[in-house]
Each structure stands twice: as structure tokens, then as C-alpha cells.
Design a protein around this motif. Structure first.
Motif, PDB file in Angstrom:
ATOM      1  N   SER A 173       0.839  -1.192   0.000  1.00 38.59           N
ATOM      2  CA  SER A 173       0.000   0.000   0.000  1.00 38.59           C
ATOM      3  C   SER A 173       0.884   1.256   0.000  1.00 38.59           C
ATOM      4  O   SER A 173       2.074   1.204   0.336  1.00 38.59           O
ATOM      5  CB  SER A 173      -0.921   0.012   1.216  1.00 38.59           C
ATOM      6  OG  SER A 173      -0.168   0.138   2.400  1.00 38.59           O
ATOM      7  N   THR A 236      -3.187  -4.096  -0.596  1.00 42.16           N
ATOM      8  CA  THR A 236      -3.759  -2.772  -0.843  1.00 42.16           C
ATOM      9  C   THR A 236      -4.229  -2.119   0.444  1.00 42.16           C
ATOM     10  O   THR A 236      -4.127  -0.899   0.619  1.00 42.16           O
ATOM     11  CB  THR A 236      -4.939  -2.882  -1.833  1.00 42.16           C
ATOM     12  OG1 THR A 236      -4.473  -3.460  -3.054  1.00 42.16           O
ATOM     13  CG2 THR A 236      -5.550  -1.529  -2.122  1.00 42.16           C
ATOM     14  N   ILE A 258      -1.476   1.471  -5.152  1.00 37.77           N
ATOM     15  CA  ILE A 258      -0.403   0.721  -4.513  1.00 37.77           C
ATOM     16  C   ILE A 258       0.919   1.216  -5.087  1.00 37.77           C
ATOM     17  O   ILE A 258       0.950   2.034  -6.008  1.00 37.77           O
ATOM     18  CB  ILE A 258      -0.541  -0.803  -4.763  1.00 37.77           C
ATOM     19  CG1 ILE A 258      -0.565  -1.094  -6.274  1.00 37.77           C
ATOM     20  CG2 ILE A 258      -1.750  -1.381  -4.060  1.00 37.77           C
ATOM     21  CD1 ILE A 258      -0.534  -2.566  -6.616  1.00 37.77           C
TER      22      ILE A 258
END
Length: 301
Positions: A173, A236, A258
Motif C-alpha cells: 500500500s 492494498t 499501490i
């Protein structure tokens, strides 16, 4: 062995057995089925356990059918062939403007479904059905109009067009805390999101690290999922570092969902191909959808 006396053996395991018996090799069967050799061995063992008897005599560099295996292959091959032919006849006689495409679940979710939505806006008269399964084989592709198949493209019974090369790299992320990655082994100190090797037939972290000569031993806090869609979703949401396949994650990276973690990437030499059986012409609807898919891929090269 404890036999399963409740009915017929699992069909997918029977298909694996048929490939090994026909090719006289677990390795060649794995190549044809587009899975690892260990996945083939596991399915054959499951079938033997279900039946309650051995099907092969394992030898040093070859496999030989037992008497029971000889009897089973003689009975099952004509049935499998007849079933494939029946499904193909039904599908093509009732197809009309319907196109069926078989692919893995990850390909369906991250690549194919958006293409179907775009195509339907251009051709609302054509209906595209997606069949997503990770038990995809050369034979199952031949049972549908089109397929997306992973491998080296050396399937003599299929017509193949390359879609994209396999490239795999770590992703996380945007706000995942990590040091700058200057060597692959630094990733071992982070929480990794792993694909279950018992359920996933393709690359996982162990394979990826092996490419860089790094030994990987799963830690106690590793997250394990059985689908790429789940590993990418976990990454994510900031739960850890997952492996990302470039064809799936490039748009997510470009849109800021991401980010890649580090400069290391594994290009495996394998690719995903758009395939269809070479012995049967495509319907006009399937030809139109095939042309659309190839045009979208070529436009990004």
C-alpha cells in the motif's frame, strides 16, 4: 489406503491422471496442464486415496501404470473425450452471438472483466461469458471459444497469440512503512502476504526469492491466502507485502492505489496467451472479441 465408496472419483483429479498416463510423465503432464509437477502429483495421490488403490508404479525416471491404472485409463479416456466433444457441440450449436472465455480467477478479475465491459459498449449484440477457474488446462481451453493460458505457448493443438510476459515484483500500500529496499533479503524482515502453495499452482514467495538466491522460510506472522485477488486486496489495505503480477498491478500503480517496493523484478520467461483450438474456426462473435482483446494489448506496447 481408505477408499471413497460414495461414488465416482473427482473429475479434475481424473483429468490429471489421464494426462500422466497418456504422456508417461508427471513433468510433461504438468507442462500440458500449465501447473507445477507437485500439483500433478498431489492430484494423482488424492485420486489414489479416493479410489483406494495405486495407479502408478513410481520408477526413477519414468512412471508405469499398475494393472488397476491400466483398467481405469482404458475406461476413462473414451468417456473424457466423449464429454469434451459433447460440450463443444452443445456450446457451438446454441452459441449464436455468445462467446465463452476460460481463464484463471486472477486474470478474470484484474484483466479480462474490464475488457468485457468495454467491448459490450461497442458490441452490445455479443454476450461474453467468463469461466474463471485455476484448474485450467489445454483441454479445457479447447472446450471454449477462447482461453487465456499461461506457459511457453508450445501447445500444438491450440492457436496462440501472446498477451503479456510474466513479470513479478513486490507491491504494498502507499502508506506501508518499510525501509528503502537495496537488496531482496531485506524483504524477509517485513510481513509478507503468501499464496497457499497447496492451493496455488504458480509462483509464490519461495519461488521469487529462489530467483535471487535468497532462502525463504515463512515466519509465524505470514498471511496466507489461496487466491491472488485476496493477497492483492490484503496488500492494498496495508496488511503486508504481496507479489504483484505486472499485467494486474500496473494500472493500480499508475493510479496511486499501490506502489512497487524496491527495484527487484522477476521476469520468468513465461507468458499468458490468448488461445483457441486450432482445429475449429472461430465464430464471427469470437473473432470480433479476439480482435478487440489483441488490439487493446497492442495499443499499450
Amino acid at each position: 489406503m481408505v477408499p471413497n465408496v460414495t461414488g465416482l472419483p473427482p473429475l479434475h483429479a481424473l483429468m490429471y491422471f489421464e494426462a500422466v498416463a497418456r504422456l508417461h510423465s508427471f513433468t510433461k503432464a504438468a507442462d500440458e496442464l500449465c501447473v507445477t509437477q507437485s500439483a500433478v502429483s498431489k492430484q494423482v495421490r488424492n485420486l489414489e486415496h479416493s479410489l483406494g488403490f495405486a495407479l502408478f508404479e513410481r520408477q526413477h525416471r519414468s512412471v508405469k501404470l499398475t494393472a488397476a491404472g491400466d483398467e481405469l485409463i482404458a475406461a476413462s479416456q473414451p468417456l473424457i473425450r466423449a464429454l469434451r466433444e459433447c460440450v463443444t457441440r452443445i456450446r457451438h450449436s446454441h452459441g449464436g452471438n455468445v462467446v465463452t472465455v476460460i481463464c484463471t480467477q486472477a486474470v478474470a478479475h484484474y484483466w479480462l472483466f474490464p475488457k468485457v465491459v468495454e467491448f459490450n459498449q461497442l458490441r452490445p449484440d455479443v454476450t461474453v461469458h467468463i469461466i474463471s477457474t485455476n484448474e485450467i488446462t489445454v483441454e479445457s481451453c479447447a472446450e471454449h471459444d477462447l482461453g487465456v493460458l499461461y506457459g511457453k505457448g508450445n501447445w500444438s493443438s491450440l492457436s496462440c497469440e501472446k498477451l503479456y510476459d510474466e513479470e513479478v515484483y513486490p507491491i504494498c500500500s502507499m502508506d506501508f512503512e518499510s525501509p528503502d529496499i537495496e537488496k531482496p533479503e531485506q524483504l524477509l524482515g517485513l510481513r509478507l502476504v503468501q499464496l497457499d502453495p497447496q492451493k496455488w499452482h504458480w509462483m509464490n514467495w519461495e519461488d521469487w526469492f529462489n530467483h535471487f538466491d535468497v532462502k525463504y522460510v515463512p515466519t509465524a506472522n505470514v498471511l496466507v491466502y489461496n487466491q491472488v485477488t485476496l493477497t492483492l486486496n490484503a496488500s492494498t489495505r496495508g496488511l503486508g507485502v504481496a507479489l504483484g503480477w505486472d499485467f494486474m498491478t500496473k494500472d493500480m500503480i499508475d493510479s496511486g492505489m499501490i506502489r512497487r517496493l524496491g527495484p527487484y523484478s522477476f521476469k520468468t520467461g513465461r507468458s499468458d496467451y490468448l488461445v483457441h483450438t486450432a482445429s475449429r474456426p472461430l465464430s464471427p462473435a469470437a473473432q470480433a472479441f479476439k480482435a478487440y482483446l489483441l488490439d487493446t494489448v497492442n495499443a499499450k506496447r
